[in-house]
Every structure is written in C-alpha cells, then in structure tokens.
Design a protein around this motif. Structure first.
Motif, PDB file in Angstrom:
ATOM      1  N   ASN A 155       0.860  -1.166  -0.117  1.00  0.00           N
ATOM      2  CA  ASN A 155      -0.132   0.284   0.120  1.00  0.00           C
ATOM      3  C   ASN A 155       0.706   0.733   0.057  1.00  0.00           C
ATOM      4  OD1 ASN A 155      -2.367   1.922   0.090  1.00  0.00           O
ATOM      5  ND2 ASN A 155      -2.441   1.387   2.773  1.00  0.00           N
ATOM      6  N   SER A 160      -0.738   8.762  -7.322  1.00  0.00           N
ATOM      7  CA  SER A 160      -0.782   7.483  -8.387  1.00  0.00           C
ATOM      8  C   SER A 160      -0.336   8.479  -9.592  1.00  0.00           C
ATOM      9  CB  SER A 160      -1.891   6.700  -8.840  1.00  0.00           C
ATOM     10  OG  SER A 160      -2.809   6.599  -7.904  1.00  0.00           O
ATOM     11  N   SER A 176       1.745  -4.469  -9.016  1.00  0.00           N
ATOM     12  CA  SER A 176       0.032  -3.729  -9.435  1.00  0.00           C
ATOM     13  C   SER A 176       0.384  -2.379  -8.848  1.00  0.00           C
ATOM     14  CB  SER A 176      -0.532  -4.011  -8.818  1.00  0.00           C
ATOM     15  OG  SER A 176      -1.304  -4.302  -6.914  1.00  0.00           O
ATOM     16  N   GLU A 177       0.823  -1.977  -7.323  1.00  0.00           N
ATOM     17  CA  GLU A 177       1.598  -1.139  -7.020  1.00  0.00           C
ATOM     18  C   GLU A 177       3.156  -0.101  -7.949  1.00  0.00           C
ATOM     19  OE1 GLU A 177       0.568   0.870  -2.879  1.00  0.00           O
ATOM     20  OE2 GLU A 177      -1.352   0.374  -5.151  1.00  0.00           O
ATOM     21  N   ARG A 180       0.797   1.683 -10.702  1.00  0.00           N
ATOM     22  CA  ARG A 180       0.036   2.774 -10.133  1.00  0.00           C
ATOM     23  C   ARG A 180       0.412   4.401 -10.032  1.00  0.00           C
ATOM     24  NH1 ARG A 180      -1.216   5.185  -5.257  1.00  0.00           N
ATOM     25  NH2 ARG A 180      -0.350   3.630  -4.620  1.00  0.00           N
ATOM     26  N   VAL A 181       2.106   3.521  -9.755  1.00  0.00           N
ATOM     27  CA  VAL A 181       2.578   4.989  -8.794  1.00  0.00           C
ATOM     28  C   VAL A 181       3.372   5.615  -9.818  1.00  0.00           C
ATOM     29  CG1 VAL A 181       2.490   4.006  -6.725  1.00  0.00           C
ATOM     30  CG2 VAL A 181       4.416   3.901  -7.852  1.00  0.00           C
ATOM     31  N   LYS A 283       6.870   0.324 -17.572  1.00  0.00           N
ATOM     32  CA  LYS A 283       5.264   0.070 -17.694  1.00  0.00           C
ATOM     33  C   LYS A 283       5.055   0.559 -19.168  1.00  0.00           C
ATOM     34  CE  LYS A 283       0.773   2.969 -15.850  1.00  0.00           C
ATOM     35  NZ  LYS A 283       1.198   3.729 -14.894  1.00  0.00           N
ATOM     36  N   THR A 287      -0.942   0.089 -19.745  1.00  0.00           N
ATOM     37  CA  THR A 287      -1.932  -0.824 -18.031  1.00  0.00           C
ATOM     38  C   THR A 287      -3.199   0.160 -17.636  1.00  0.00           C
ATOM     39  OG1 THR A 287       0.429  -0.865 -18.043  1.00  0.00           O
ATOM     40  CG2 THR A 287      -1.176  -0.980 -16.142  1.00  0.00           C
ATOM     41  N   GLU A 288      -3.974  -0.758 -17.080  1.00  0.00           N
ATOM     42  CA  GLU A 288      -4.866  -0.085 -16.491  1.00  0.00           C
ATOM     43  C   GLU A 288      -4.674  -0.569 -15.087  1.00  0.00           C
ATOM     44  OE1 GLU A 288      -8.502  -1.269 -18.317  1.00  0.00           O
ATOM     45  OE2 GLU A 288      -7.886   0.164 -19.768  1.00  0.00           O
ATOM     46  N   THR A 289      -5.064   0.094 -13.661  1.00  0.00           N
ATOM     47  CA  THR A 289      -4.678   0.099 -12.630  1.00  0.00           C
ATOM     48  C   THR A 289      -5.639  -0.188 -11.713  1.00  0.00           C
ATOM     49  OG1 THR A 289      -4.010   1.506 -12.068  1.00  0.00           O
ATOM     50  CG2 THR A 289      -2.144   0.141 -12.429  1.00  0.00           C
ATOM     51  N   GLU A 290      -6.355  -0.906 -10.956  1.00  0.00           N
ATOM     52  CA  GLU A 290      -7.896  -0.717 -10.037  1.00  0.00           C
ATOM     53  C   GLU A 290      -6.980   0.431  -9.195  1.00  0.00           C
ATOM     54  OE1 GLU A 290      -9.894  -2.948 -10.025  1.00  0.00           O
ATOM     55  OE2 GLU A 290      -9.431  -3.715 -12.502  1.00  0.00           O
ATOM     56  N   PRO A 291      -8.658   1.364  -8.571  1.00  0.00           N
ATOM     57  CA  PRO A 291      -8.280   2.290  -8.416  1.00  0.00           C
ATOM     58  C   PRO A 291      -8.512   1.762  -6.715  1.00  0.00           C
ATOM     59  CG  PRO A 291     -10.904   1.853  -8.734  1.00  0.00           C
ATOM     60  CD  PRO A 291     -10.128   0.279  -9.627  1.00  0.00           C
TER      61      PRO A 291
END
Length: 291
Positions: A155, A160, A176-177, A180-181, A283, A287-291
């Motif tokens: 986490n 993001s 996944s993290e 996101r960042v 990346k 890429t699509e990341t979950e909220p």
C-alpha cells in the motif's frame, strides 16, 4: 549526514488511509480529510498504520540495519550500486524533474549513491520507503535531502502516476502498486539474488543447499522487459568485524541451526561470491490499474 548532491523535496506523498495528497505543514504531513502524520525528530514520517502491520516491529531489526550500514559503507557492494545507478538514470532527461522511489530502501545506501552519480541531482525528487522503522531512522539520520518514510509496498503512500523510477532490491515487489504510482513509460529496476549469491557463506551455515529456483521469464502484467544484466564478482572480506556484519545483515544466519551459527561466528575472513540479476521493466502505456 550527507551534505553534498542535494535533491529537490519529494511532493508525491499520499495518505495511507484514504490516498489523498499529503502536504507538509508545521512538522507534519496532512491530508485534506484531517489525517495527520508527524515527522519524527530524525526526519522521517511513519506512514504505516497500526491496523496494516503484520507484527509489532516488522522488517529488519536494529542490529541487522546497523550491520548492513557498516558493511555497505566499506564498499563491498559498490559494483552493484554502479549498475543500479546506470539502469535508473538511463534515458532520463536532465532538464525535467524526476520522481524516484526506493521500495525497500533499508538504511538508504543506494539512494545516497544515486544522488552522487546523478549529473543533475537537483532534478531528482527521492523517496525511500521501508517497513522497518529502524532502517528508515538510520537512513534519515544520514541524509536530510531524501523523503524517508516507514510504509509497505502493498500500500504505497505515493500518489498515482507521480513517479519515473521505482527501485526494488532483494525485496517484495508488488507490481500492481508499482504500476499505479509510475507514469506511463516509467521504469522498475529490480535486483534479485542469483543462484551463486553468497554461496560460500551459505555452505558454512547450512548442512546442505537448496536447489536454485528458476527465475520467471515472463514480465509481470502491465510491464515489458527492456534490459537484463548479471553482476557477479568475488568479494574478499579480510576484516573479522565485517564478516560478522555480513552474517548479521542477511536472513541466512537466523535460519541456521546452532551448529551453523557457531561455524559462522568463528570466521575471521571470507571470500564470497556476489551474484545478482538486474532486470529493468517499463510500464506499458495501455496499463490499467485498479483504484
């Protein structure tokens, strides 16, 4: 404390409770929803909520951190640091600000080496994150130009799409993290032990060695592999104190039985193989990341 090669303040911190942007004010980091995190006297912030800890004192112990600091300061991993710097700084524009995260920074050795190696450190915004408060305390004491935080890769307390580079060494990558960042096209530089890494040490500690595990060949979802490199050399340690520091800073000693620990404690010198694999992942823009 490092005084040379100053970097710019890191401004991409996010609240670990709700993901909102954190702003520095009056010795603390605060979000718009009223959550506040005090900056410790050593200069770091704890962004690991109690409810997200798996143990009371997670990560490396105080003794492990101190041993690692002494060992790395002796320069035995300098070739590894040089390879990491080259990968992190590759194709990085020197006229734009760039955000870096060391996800599992330990006592901060590699970020300090990066700041020295960068041609324009004033264009780098550096953040070091580790789940061990002892590691982050040590890092913050040595360098006040980096944003140091206690936190978890599961986490990341980072906004993001705010980073250009993520470094993950011998750690716990959470892709996944990382996706996101990172901005689209951002890089993950990951370092993992090779099959021969610290082999001579492991042969002393353990009655037998486990077969080497094969590294996964496919890149994680949302990333493409752009480079791989193997770094291997023999490290001659002739100082008994540094031999013991190497033993203390690795998890191998704590996994060994009493006989293995006794054999290790008797060492006064050691020639040991350093064998690591460096992988650079980019990346992908789709890429699509979950909220």
């Amino acid at each position: 404390m490092q005084k040379n090669n100053p970097t710019v303040p890191f401004s991409g911190l996010a609240c670990p409770l709700d993901g909102a942007a954190l702003t520095a004010r009056d010795g603390s980091w605060r979000c718009e929803h009223g959550h506040s995190f005090d900056v410790a006297r050593q200069g770091y912030v704890n962004l690991l909520p109690v409810q997200k800890k798996r143990s009371r004192d997670p990560g490396d112990s105080k003794d492990m951190v101190a041993a690692r600091q002494r060992f790395l300061a002796a320069g035995h991993y300098a070739p590894v640091a040089a390879a990491i710097n080259k990968a992190l700084l590759a194709d990085l524009a020197t006229d734009k600000m760039a955000g870096f995260l060391d996800a599992g920074c330990g006592e901060g050795y590699y970020l300090r080496q990066l700041a020295v190696a960068a041609q324009r450190p004033d264009r780098l915004a550096l953040m070091g994150l580790d789940i061990s408060k002892w590691a982050v305390q040590s890092a913050a004491k040595q360098d006040h130009h980096v944003c140091w935080a206690v936190g978890s890769n599961a986490n990341l307390p980072v906004l993001s799409g705010s980073l250009d580079r993520v470094l993950c060494m011998f750690g716990f990558p959470v892709y996944s993290e990382f996706a996101r960042v990172l901005r689209d096209g951002g890089l993950v530089v990951q370092l993992d032990p090779g099959s021969e890494h610290l082999r001579e040490l492991r042969e002393i500690i353990y009655p037998s060695l486990r077969p080497a595990r094969e590294n996964k060949s496919d890149p994680p979802a949302g990333f493409e592999r752009v480079a791989t490199e193997s770094i291997r050399y023999v490290c001659d340690i002739r100082n008994a104190g540094l031999v013991q520091d190497l033993l203390t800073m690795t998890p191998h000693l704590y996994r060994a039985n009493a006989e293995g620990r006794a054999r290790a404690a008797a060492l006064t010198s050691l020639s040991v193989t350093i064998d690591v694999g460096l992988v650079t992942l980019r990346k992908t823009t789709q890429t699509e990341t979950e909220p």
